[in-house]
Enzyme design. Structure first.
Site, PDB file in Angstrom:
ATOM      1  CB  CYS A  88      52.319  41.121  16.334  1.00 29.27           C
ATOM      2  SG  CYS A  88      51.139  42.365  16.906  1.00 29.27           S
ATOM      3  CG  HIS A  98      50.210  35.902  13.968  1.00 28.38           C
ATOM      4  ND1 HIS A  98      50.977  36.300  15.038  1.00 28.38           N
ATOM      5  CD2 HIS A  98      49.558  37.019  13.522  1.00 28.38           C
ATOM      6  CE1 HIS A  98      50.803  37.609  15.239  1.00 28.38           C
ATOM      7  NE2 HIS A  98      49.943  38.057  14.335  1.00 28.38           N
ATOM      8  CD  GLU A 137      48.921  31.870  10.949  1.00 27.16           C
ATOM      9  OE1 GLU A 137      49.965  31.399  11.444  1.00 27.16           O
ATOM     10  OE2 GLU A 137      48.087  32.521  11.616  1.00 27.16           O
ATOM     11  CE  LYS A 147      49.004  36.081  18.634  1.00 26.28           C
ATOM     12  NZ  LYS A 147      49.881  35.092  17.981  1.00 26.28           N
ATOM     13  CG  HIS A 165      48.014  39.398  19.651  1.00 28.09           C
ATOM     14  ND1 HIS A 165      49.373  39.213  19.772  1.00 28.09           N
ATOM     15  CD2 HIS A 165      47.803  39.831  18.382  1.00 28.09           C
ATOM     16  CE1 HIS A 165      49.953  39.519  18.633  1.00 28.09           C
ATOM     17  NE2 HIS A 165      49.023  39.887  17.767  1.00 28.09           N
ATOM     18  CG  PHE A 180      49.976  46.472  12.670  1.00 22.94           C
ATOM     19  CD1 PHE A 180      49.174  45.418  12.274  1.00 22.94           C
ATOM     20  CD2 PHE A 180      49.423  47.445  13.487  1.00 22.94           C
ATOM     21  CE1 PHE A 180      47.850  45.331  12.668  1.00 22.94           C
ATOM     22  CE2 PHE A 180      48.102  47.378  13.896  1.00 22.94           C
ATOM     23  CZ  PHE A 180      47.314  46.316  13.485  1.00 22.94           C
TER      24      PHE A 180
END
Length: 412
Positions: free
Chosen positions: A163, A302, A313, A334, A339, A398
């Protein structure tokens, strides 16, 4: 002296609109692009919603013969790239094409093609597998196809960092121009992950929301968040060396001034405790820009709407900014776009650039119940005007990948 790098064009293909203007108006108004998924059968899956694009016609951008030889992720990239070139008013025929490159990231590439062709193999045998299977599936073909379409013969690659892919792509493209290896870069990210296999995999990992109301299911930083919402589409930016842009009279949207890239080295899917890797990444992006943390006025987070990301975050932001964290505006777009995995950072960089240009902070929609662990200003539900000079755009993926861009409102 390092070369300045500016953004002169943006192109978007998303559930909130085809083209930057329509997309940006949707973002400003807090419109939700999430709906019940129709392209695949989700009746036996716990997640039934997604940011599915309903109105994309690839033949508007690509010859019909070529459409059949491209996975959707490449189609989206070509469309967004064409829109970005048009938006920049860049005359491709007047550009030194050996000084023009392409970096487009994708997290999973042609997953729909892989799924379809595996079914062909099982049902009809190896002789019926398409000769275009491999060039349709491999993630670098978004960059390859865009390069072919626009004759870009310079520095070209594909970044695959889950991502964080498209934020890394833009950051790398920024550095390519900054160090003098190109004058123009077509950069961003693309993803077409709305398939049965992808949904089944993410549902199995229990990272996707199971809320069935598409208009309220994605709620980043809210106490009751319960997972991310899959999205699809592409975002492409035209990056140019400052003098190259000025000499052709380009309308400059914003400037890229810093880039950070780190790894958590912690876990294949979970973020490091306290967002340690993300914090280091933001610090690097700020240091690279030659500014202080207190200069940052906005962060496009994010903000996935998962329990682990949002709290970590937030902790990372507090670690980097201290008391200034509570003076910052932080939003997760998002909540509106879903996403886009490897394409997420690109559309969020576009949002951040347009936010700086217009002096407008986009909202985090669906924010109702505060989480004590997420206690910053998330621009809840309604966007607002704000005069900001510097902003960050975060992407985490990831494998522990972290990428952050520092953008600046453009001034001569």
């Amino acid at each position: 002296m390092q070369r300045r790098v500016v953004i002169t064009g943006v192109g978007v293909v998303s559930s909130l609109g085809i083209g930057a203007d329509r997309f940006w108006q949707s973002i400003k108004s807090g419109k939700c692009g999430i709906s019940v998924v129709e392209r695949i059968d989700v009746s036996d899956l716990p997640t039934k919603v997604g940011s599915e694009i309903k109105d994309f016609s690839p033949s508007d951008f690509i010859d019909k013969k070529e459409v059949k030889r491209m996975d959707k992720f490449s189609q989206y990239a070509i469309a967004a790239a064409q829109l970005a070139v048009e938006n920049s008013k860049l005359d491709i025929n007047k550009v030194n094409n050996e000084r023009m490159g392409v970096i487009i990231g994708s997290g999973i590439g042609g997953i729909e093609t892989l799924e379809n062709q595996y079914s062909v193999l099982l049902e009809k045998g190896p002789g019926r597998v398409s000769p275009f299977f491999v060039p349709m599936m491999i993630p670098n073909m978004a960059s390859g196809n865009v390069g072919i379409k626009f004759g870009a013969k310079g520095f070209t690659e594909c970044v695959v960092t889950a991502c964080a892919s498209s934020t890394n792509s833009i950051g790398d493209a920024f550095k390519v121009i900054q160090r003098g290896d190109a004058d123009v870069m077509i950069s961003g990210g693309t993803e077409a992950p709305i398939t049965r296999l992808t949904y089944a995999g993410f549902c199995a990992s229990k990272t996707m929301s199971t809320d069935e109301d598409p208009l309220t299911c994605c709620k980043p930083f809210d106490l009751n968040r319960n997972g991310f919402i899959m999205g699809e589409g592409a975002g492409i930016l035209i990056l140019e060396e400052y003098h190259h842009a000025v000499n052709r009279g380009a309308d400059i949207i914003a400037e890229i001034v810093g880039y950070g890239c780190t790894n958590d080295a912690y876990h294949i899917t979970a973020p490091a405790e306290g967002g340690e890797g993300g914090a280091r990444c933001m610090r690097l992006a700020i240091e690279d820009a030659g500014i202080k943390p207190s200069d940052i006025g906005y962060i496009n987070a994010h903000g996935t709407s998962t329990q682990l990301n949002d709290k970590n975050e937030t902790a990372a932001i507090k670690s980097v900014f201290g008391e200034h964290a509570y003076k910052l505006a932080v939003s997760s777009t998002k909540s509106m776009t879903g996403h886009l995995l490897g394409g997420a950072g690109a559309i969020e960089a576009i949002i951040t650039a347009l936010s700086l240009k217009e002096g407008f902070l986009p909202p985090t929609i669906n924010y109702k119940t505060p989480d004590p662990q997420c206690d910053l200003d998330y621009v809840p539900n309604i966007g607002r005007k704000a005069d900001i000079t510097y902003a960050l755009s975060n992407s985490f993926g990831f494998g522990g990948h972290n990428a952050t861009l520092t953008l600046k409102a453009f001034k001569e």
